[in-house]
Design a protein around this motif. Sequence first.
Motif, PDB file in Angstrom:
ATOM      1  N   PRO A 123      25.769  16.414   0.694  1.00 57.07           N
ATOM      2  CA  PRO A 123      25.992  15.751   1.985  1.00 57.07           C
ATOM      3  C   PRO A 123      26.626  16.689   3.007  1.00 57.07           C
ATOM      4  N   MET A 124      25.991  16.752   4.178  1.00 59.21           N
ATOM      5  CA  MET A 124      26.528  17.563   5.281  1.00 59.21           C
ATOM      6  C   MET A 124      26.341  16.817   6.591  1.00 59.21           C
ATOM      7  N   ARG A 125      26.503  15.521   6.604  1.00 60.09           N
ATOM      8  CA  ARG A 125      26.216  14.715   7.797  1.00 60.09           C
ATOM      9  C   ARG A 125      27.205  14.942   8.930  1.00 60.09           C
ATOM     10  N   TYR A 126      28.289  15.653   8.691  1.00 61.20           N
ATOM     11  CA  TYR A 126      29.268  15.877   9.755  1.00 61.20           C
ATOM     12  C   TYR A 126      28.751  16.854  10.812  1.00 61.20           C
ATOM     13  N   ASN A 127      27.739  17.626  10.486  1.00 59.62           N
ATOM     14  CA  ASN A 127      27.159  18.561  11.426  1.00 59.62           C
ATOM     15  C   ASN A 127      26.350  17.787  12.471  1.00 59.62           C
ATOM     16  N   PRO A 128      26.544  18.070  13.768  1.00 61.26           N
ATOM     17  CA  PRO A 128      25.819  17.325  14.806  1.00 61.26           C
ATOM     18  C   PRO A 128      24.302  17.450  14.690  1.00 61.26           C
ATOM     19  N   MET A 129      23.803  18.616  14.321  1.00 54.58           N
ATOM     20  CA  MET A 129      22.353  18.799  14.182  1.00 54.58           C
ATOM     21  C   MET A 129      21.808  17.965  13.024  1.00 54.58           C
ATOM     22  N   ILE A 130      22.536  17.945  11.925  1.00 49.27           N
ATOM     23  CA  ILE A 130      22.077  17.214  10.747  1.00 49.27           C
ATOM     24  C   ILE A 130      22.127  15.713  11.009  1.00 49.27           C
ATOM     25  N   SER A 131      23.124  15.276  11.728  1.00 48.32           N
ATOM     26  CA  SER A 131      23.210  13.856  12.090  1.00 48.32           C
ATOM     27  C   SER A 131      21.983  13.429  12.891  1.00 48.32           C
ATOM     28  N   LEU A 132      21.562  14.258  13.845  1.00 48.03           N
ATOM     29  CA  LEU A 132      20.363  13.945  14.630  1.00 48.03           C
ATOM     30  C   LEU A 132      19.107  14.014  13.773  1.00 48.03           C
ATOM     31  N   LEU A 133      19.082  14.955  12.855  1.00 49.47           N
ATOM     32  CA  LEU A 133      17.943  15.078  11.944  1.00 49.47           C
ATOM     33  C   LEU A 133      17.782  13.808  11.115  1.00 49.47           C
ATOM     34  N   TYR A 134      18.893  13.280  10.637  1.00 49.58           N
ATOM     35  CA  TYR A 134      18.854  12.032   9.865  1.00 49.58           C
ATOM     36  C   TYR A 134      18.396  10.869  10.750  1.00 49.58           C
ATOM     37  N   SER A 135      18.896  10.800  11.961  1.00 48.57           N
ATOM     38  CA  SER A 135      18.491   9.724  12.873  1.00 48.57           C
ATOM     39  C   SER A 135      16.999   9.781  13.174  1.00 48.57           C
ATOM     40  N   LEU A 136      16.486  10.983  13.323  1.00 51.87           N
ATOM     41  CA  LEU A 136      15.082  11.163  13.660  1.00 51.87           C
ATOM     42  C   LEU A 136      14.153  10.808  12.501  1.00 51.87           C
TER      43      LEU A 136
END
Length: 191
Positions: A130-143
């Motif tokens: 898990p690395m959801r704290y990264n802003p890019m990864i958070s957007l990747l998950y949302s997308l």
Amino acid sequence: MNQAYWVAPAIFLADTLFSLYLFALMLRFLFQWSGADYQNPVSQFLIRVTHPPLRFLRQYIPALGRVDTAAIVLMLALQMLGGYLIFLIQGAAPSFPALSIWAVAQLLELLLNIYFYAIIIRALLSWLGPMRYNPMISLLYSLTEPLLHASRRLLPAAGGIDLSPIVPLIGIQLARMLLLPPLQQLATLLN
């Protein structure tokens, strides 16, 4: 030096500038459509970069629900303008219908590429933990989550391994094979 010497660099520069801005517009459109975090630093960057022309267009082109039609019109117009400039540099002048179909095909290809690589990256990142704290990864998950959520209903996890990326990746590849060639052929015929 002759004029042909400058053709390749001019095409490269025009294609790069238009492609980068279209990429930013497409990401903004997709993040907005998928309900990604508006306060995310990457989202804020995309909003700042793409806001001026969209603010103007939204005065005349209203959104349809969650679909930002002003962004779609702007992407189509910029893709057509960029394509027209590149064709002119090459010494060709495409017809308006051919250029329109070509632009739709290019935008569809960009959309499919964004989703294809986003799903691949997300699958690779899932192996790292898990690395959801990264802003890019958070957007990747949302997308990617809407596609992967639907896929999980069709293909549940097997032995703790999430196979959900397989279904959308196959769908994207099929869409590339079934949608893009007829559009490209139609653009060629209309020219």
